[in-house]
Enzyme design. Structure first.
Site, short mmCIF file in Angstrom:
data_model
loop_
_atom_site.label_atom_id
_atom_site.label_comp_id
_atom_site.label_asym_id
_atom_site.label_seq_id
_atom_site.Cartn_x
_atom_site.Cartn_y
_atom_site.Cartn_z
N HIS A 22 0.35 -1.25 0.14
CA HIS A 22 -0.04 0.23 -0.26
C HIS A 22 1.35 1.02 -0.34
O HIS A 22 1.17 2.14 -0.60
CB HIS A 22 -0.88 -0.19 1.26
C1 BDR Z 1 -2.86 0.95 5.39
O1 BDR Z 1 -3.41 0.27 6.72
C2 BDR Z 1 -2.02 -0.25 7.27
O2 BDR Z 1 -1.98 -0.62 8.19
C3 BDR Z 1 -0.98 0.32 6.41
O3 BDR Z 1 0.00 0.43 6.94
C4 BDR Z 1 -1.65 0.74 5.24
O4 BDR Z 1 -0.93 2.83 4.99
C5 BDR Z 1 -3.68 -0.07 4.56
O5 BDR Z 1 -5.20 -0.28 5.04
#
Ligand code: BDR
Ligand code: CA
Length: 309
Positions: free
Chosen positions: A238
């Site tokens: 992500h």
């Molecule tokens: C986001 O949630 C966090 O757990 C990750 O680091 C990312 O920023 C993804 O949904």
């Protein structure tokens, strides 16, 4: 002089945040890191930012920020990132302290001294919202606020409708989206296109440096999560996507949309509602939404960063 974009990375490391830090260190000019409570508590996200800074041999300042959301009860994602936030990675704690414990003041003051910075929040949007509340004109001084969070198309990961970073602090996300700033949303609809698995773990191993080994360990830990919880062979990378949206925008397609956050819904609190009506819409676009990316090129840039940082 460099023509790399100058960014402040606001993060909650976090496994994919660690990859975003490495990606930013390679492809952007990191003015500073600000930390926020999110994946794990603020003391841990700050300690992890300092540990990662030592690992990659950088010297950007680290400013600790908000330890709780504006209104929501604190939420964590220890089941994804491990209790320490970096999956139990054997990485010494840095003896260094953060440069300050007031990330909000740092954001306000730094954007006063230098216009045109990119803010890249990849955790809950608490610090950025607080800075905008202290000084609404900040919205005009930055080149962009490019955040990882939400989704176009109503896709969630914490709930059926809500993505973690927005769900963790929906009121903060609402402040940011309606700030008038040039906001770009890198949501799950985009980040699910960038998948990593065994191949990337092997690539990191083969890099055979302390950074490569640490990143391989993190990918291994992350694999346990997506295999056991999601039943998939690969997981989404992500946070580095938000960095790449600033450093390599040519890899992406974007559309201007009206985006707002559901702050009340019984089943949909924390959902980003994206108005897809196009010409038929009665609302002015307030956000650039990322819809597609060249995933092979994105993964290759992230791996190159691991090798070269
Ligand atoms: C986001 O949630 C966090 O757990 C990750 O680091 C990312 O920023 C993804 O949904
Ligand atoms: Ca994150």
């Amino acid at each position: 002089m460099t023509d790399k974009p100058r960014i402040i990375l606001d993060c909650d490391p976090g496994i994919d945040d660690a990859f975003a830090i490495v990606t930013a260190a390679r492809w952007a000019e990191v003015v500073a890191i600000t930390t926020v409570s999110g994946n794990v508590s603020l003391d841990k996200t700050t300690a992890n930012a300092l540990r990662l800074r030592s690992l990659i041999g950088s010297n950007f300042p680290v400013h600790a920020g908000a330890h709780e959301p504006l209104e929501a009860a604190p939420l964590s994602a220890g089941h994804v990132h491990g209790e320490c936030g970096l999956g139990g990675l054997d990485l010494p704690h840095s003896p260094e302290k953060p440069d300050s414990s007031d990330a909000v003041e740092f954001l306000v003051e730094t954007t006063r001294k230098e216009e045109g910075l990119h803010l890249v929040p990849i955790g809950p949007l608490t610090n950025i919202a607080l800075a905008l509340q202290v000084d609404p004109d900040l919205s005009k001084r930055v080149s962009s606020i490019t955040f990882m969070g939400g989704s176009a198309g109503g896709l969630g990961n914490v709930t059926a409708a809500a993505e973690f970073n927005i769900y963790a602090d929906p009121e903060a996300a609402q402040v940011v989206l309606h700030s008038g700033s040039p906001v770009t949303m890198i949501g799950l609809n985009l980040t699910h296109q960038v998948q990593v698995g065994t191949k990337e773990t092997e690539t990191c191993h083969s890099i055979d440096t302390p950074v490569g080994s640490a990143m391989a360990y993190l990918l291994d830990f992350y694999a346990d999560f997506y295999r056991s919880h999601l039943g998939t062979d690969t997981g989404s990378m992500h946070d580095p996507c938000a960095v790449l949206a600033v450093t390599h925008p040519e890899l992406f397609t974007f559309e201007k949309r009206y985006v707002t956050v559901e702050v009340k819904g019984q089943h949909t609190r924390g959902m980003t509602l994206v108005d897809e009506r196009g010409a038929g819409s009665d609302s002015e676009p307030n956000c650039r939404v990322a819809y597609s990316i060249n995933p092979e090129k994105a993964v290759s840039l992230i791996m190159q960063a691991v090798a070269e940082v």
